[in-house]
Design a protein around this motif. Structure first.
Motif, PDB file in Angstrom:
ATOM      1  N   ARG A  96      44.161  61.333  54.408  1.00 40.37           N
ATOM      2  CA  ARG A  96      45.345  61.038  53.584  1.00 40.37           C
ATOM      3  C   ARG A  96      45.030  61.088  52.091  1.00 40.37           C
ATOM      4  NH1 ARG A  96      48.084  56.112  57.130  1.00 40.37           N
ATOM      5  NH2 ARG A  96      48.855  57.445  58.810  1.00 40.37           N
ATOM      6  N   LEU A  97      43.910  60.497  51.709  1.00 39.67           N
ATOM      7  CA  LEU A  97      43.588  60.503  50.280  1.00 39.67           C
ATOM      8  C   LEU A  97      43.291  61.925  49.811  1.00 39.67           C
ATOM      9  CD1 LEU A  97      43.155  58.893  47.694  1.00 39.67           C
ATOM     10  CD2 LEU A  97      40.739  58.658  48.314  1.00 39.67           C
TER      11      LEU A  97
ATOM     12  N   GLU B 270      46.096  56.137  49.986  1.00 38.52           N
ATOM     13  CA  GLU B 270      46.581  57.368  49.352  1.00 38.52           C
ATOM     14  C   GLU B 270      47.440  57.088  48.112  1.00 38.52           C
ATOM     15  OE1 GLU B 270      47.159  56.348  52.387  1.00 38.52           O
ATOM     16  OE2 GLU B 270      49.187  56.814  53.101  1.00 38.52           O
TER      17      GLU B 270
END
Lengths: 138, 437
Positions: free
Chosen positions: A23-24, A74
């Motif tokens: 996600r990040l 995120e």
């Protein structure tokens, strides 16, 4: 510059392991084109050793201190990218040598200092901070 | 009836062959388990081969970790290595073996097993193809004298020359490839100090003589100045750590550099000093017990060893909570950043010298005709950025014995990546997007 993102977090939740990194990384990849004039090498590494507070990333670079942040998700992508850019632009990488985004200021969980190889005249070749400024390191 | 030849052709790769030559473009042909041709491959010879389009990616030897513990279980404390039940411990060790080869490591030297046969069983299972893993030289529990153990629950105790001979014989009977002597302390124990030496010369001599008589090598946890000299005097084959090597020890290592290997386990010192606070060991505590002093002293000594041509190999004692499995290639970065190795030197120490420490210098660790096909196809240039080896996603293909352990699915499913965001998020060595989730 190098941005290290953990590909295992959260280590102690096997069902969710790896989600943070995916996600990040996706969030940073998405916002990066809006920035200008910089390159960042994302390295999705196995672990950065800050596991008890998951969501771990670090900024790093040759002969610069590695600064690790924990408790990220995120939504911190913009701050993490800003940290990578600021770390890259400074001389030593030590936290007092660059402006840490406010969102990350209390989430530094380690600072790893490096030593450059010594030359024959005894100078270790490492970048030096301005003598008038604060010395790097604890 | 002729046996059919399985062929794989890596086409248009940047060949990093670990001879010291600069990488050069070319093709590499693998036939069955060995490298058949490097550089220019005659089309007729490659006929029928499966073709992997390299598109300029780096083809290099698989890596070697000279200080491996499959059984170190990512514990947050030393005692955790000994308290895991054997069933879970075997499962963990199998997972470690897989993590090593997932990380691009095709050669590993076992540096002690937390239980008698875990290393041996894993080695045999890898060799028979039952589980994935690197080529492995197995160890047994480390031998310590009474009062000198780092972790009692994983130690085989022996005292005096006769005790050493007996311990070695028992470990050889288990099927180990080498013997580990735990000769000095370790500051994190709080009681056993790194500069203390617990073995006597007579004990080391007896252990080594007995091991060598049985065709086994000896490695040693040797942090103190005296322990390093004791190792060289008594022909200990692999010296681990060597943090406090003094001038005399340095001269001895240099005089014997044709046979002795030093594997410092650098990441343990770095991470324990700076990165273990999340697990209850803050930097102040690490400094207080001596890790900063040890790291500073070790780095100075290791630089000198490098200058003198003593063979230093990466391999970092991985397997604690703050040095977990899968992060092994960080040792190469330490060699570059702390010891002054060039990236090429670091890679040679982790490949060509890996072949030497595995006792197969003519068939492991280089991309050369006749060598075993243990290969990595890396999406990046490790000479430009040694840290690329820490990113498993960049290890597009991993081959051992001519068979793929890992293949890059994107090569089969998609055309070359578009230049989206290429100005902003890119690999330092490749004109493509650095990460495609």
């Amino acid at each position: 510059m190098t941005l290290l993102i953990c590909r295992t977090c959260p280590r102690y939740d096997p069902r969710a392991s790896g989600e943070f990194g995916r996600r990040l990384t996706a969030a940073i990849t998405e916002i990066a084109p809006d920035e200008t004039g910089a390159t960042v090498a994302i390295r999705n590494v196995q672990c950065l050793g800050g596991c008890p507070v998951d969501g771990v990333a670090a900024v790093d670079g040759p002969q610069k201190a590695r600064v690790r942040f924990t408790g990220l998700d995120e939504s911190d992508a913009t701050a993490v990218l800003a940290a990578a850019l600021a770390h890259d632009a400074c001389l030593t990488g030590a936290p007092d040598d660059w402006e840490i985004p406010a969102e990350l200021a209390d989430r530094i969980s380690s600072v790893t200092f490096k030593r450059a190889p010594r030359s024959q005249d005894g100078d270790d070749g490492a970048p030096r901070p301005d003598p008038a400024g604060s010395p790097p390191g604890p | 009836m002729p046996v059919p030849t399985e062929k794989t052709l890596f086409r248009n790769v940047s060949i990093l062959d670990s001879t010291g030559a600069d990488p050069y473009p070319g093709d590499v042909l693998v036939e069955n388990d060995r490298i058949a041709a490097v550089g220019t491959v005659e089309p007729s010879r490659a006929e029928g081969a499966r073709v992997i389009e390299g598109r300029g990616r780096t083809l290099m030897s698989g890596l070697c970790d000279a200080h491996t513990h499959f059984t170190w279980n990512n514990s947050a404390d030393l005692d955790g290595l000994g308290t895991m039940p054997v069933e879970e411990h075997l499962l963990f060790s199998i997972e470690s073996a897989r993590t090593y080869i997932d990380s691009g490591y095709t050669m590993c030297l076992g540096a002690a097993s937390a239980k008698d046969r875990l290393d041996v069983v894993c080695r045999d299972a890898i060799n028979s193809g039952r589980i994935p893993g690197p080529r492995y030289l197995a160890n047994g529990p480390e031998i310590a004298v009474t009062g000198g153990a780092l972790i009692k629950s994983i130690t085989k105790f022996a005292d005096g020359p006769e005790g050493m001979r007996k311990a070695v014989r028992e470990l050889v009977e288990l099927g180990v490839d080498q013997i580990k002597l735990s000769m000095t302390g370790e500051e994190i124990t709080g009681t056993q100090h790194a500069e203390d030496t617990y073995f006597s010369d007579e004990e080391v001599a007896a252990a080594v003589t007995e091991a060598h008589r049985r065709g086994k090598r000896v490695c040693a946890h040797a942090r103190s100045a005296e322990s390093v000299k004791m190792c060289v005097r008594n022909k200990v084959d692999i010296v681990y750590h060597a943090s406090f090597t003094d001038a005399e020890g340095m001269d001895m290592l240099e005089a014997n550099k044709d046979w002795v290997f030093v594997a410092p386990g650098l990441n343990w010192l770095v991470a324990t000093l700076y990165e273990a606070e999340s697990f209850g060991f803050p930097q102040e505590a690490a400094e207080a017990v001596g890790y900063k002093k040890e790291l500073d002293t070790a780095v100075e000594g290791l630089r000198e060893m490098h200058r003198r041509g003593i063979k230093l190999l990466p391999g970092g004692d991985y397997g604690f909570a703050w040095t977990p499995h899968g992060t092994y290639a960080r040792d190469l970065e330490h060699f570059v950043e702390l010891l002054g190795f060039t990236p090429m030197e670091a890679i040679i120490s982790a490949t060509a010298w890996g072949g030497e420490i595995m006792l197969r210098p003519d068939e492991l660790g280089k991309v050369q005709p006749g060598y075993l096909a243990d290969l990595l196809l890396v999406d990046g240039d490790p000479l430009a950025d040694i840290a690329v080896l820490q990113d498993h996603a960049k290890l597009n293909y991993i081959m051992k014995d001519g068979r793929f352990h890992k293949e890059h699915a994107a090569d089969d499913r998609t055309p070359p990546a578009p230049q989206v965001a290429a100005d902003l998020v890119r690999d330092m060595a490749e004109p493509v997007v650095a990460h495609r989730p």
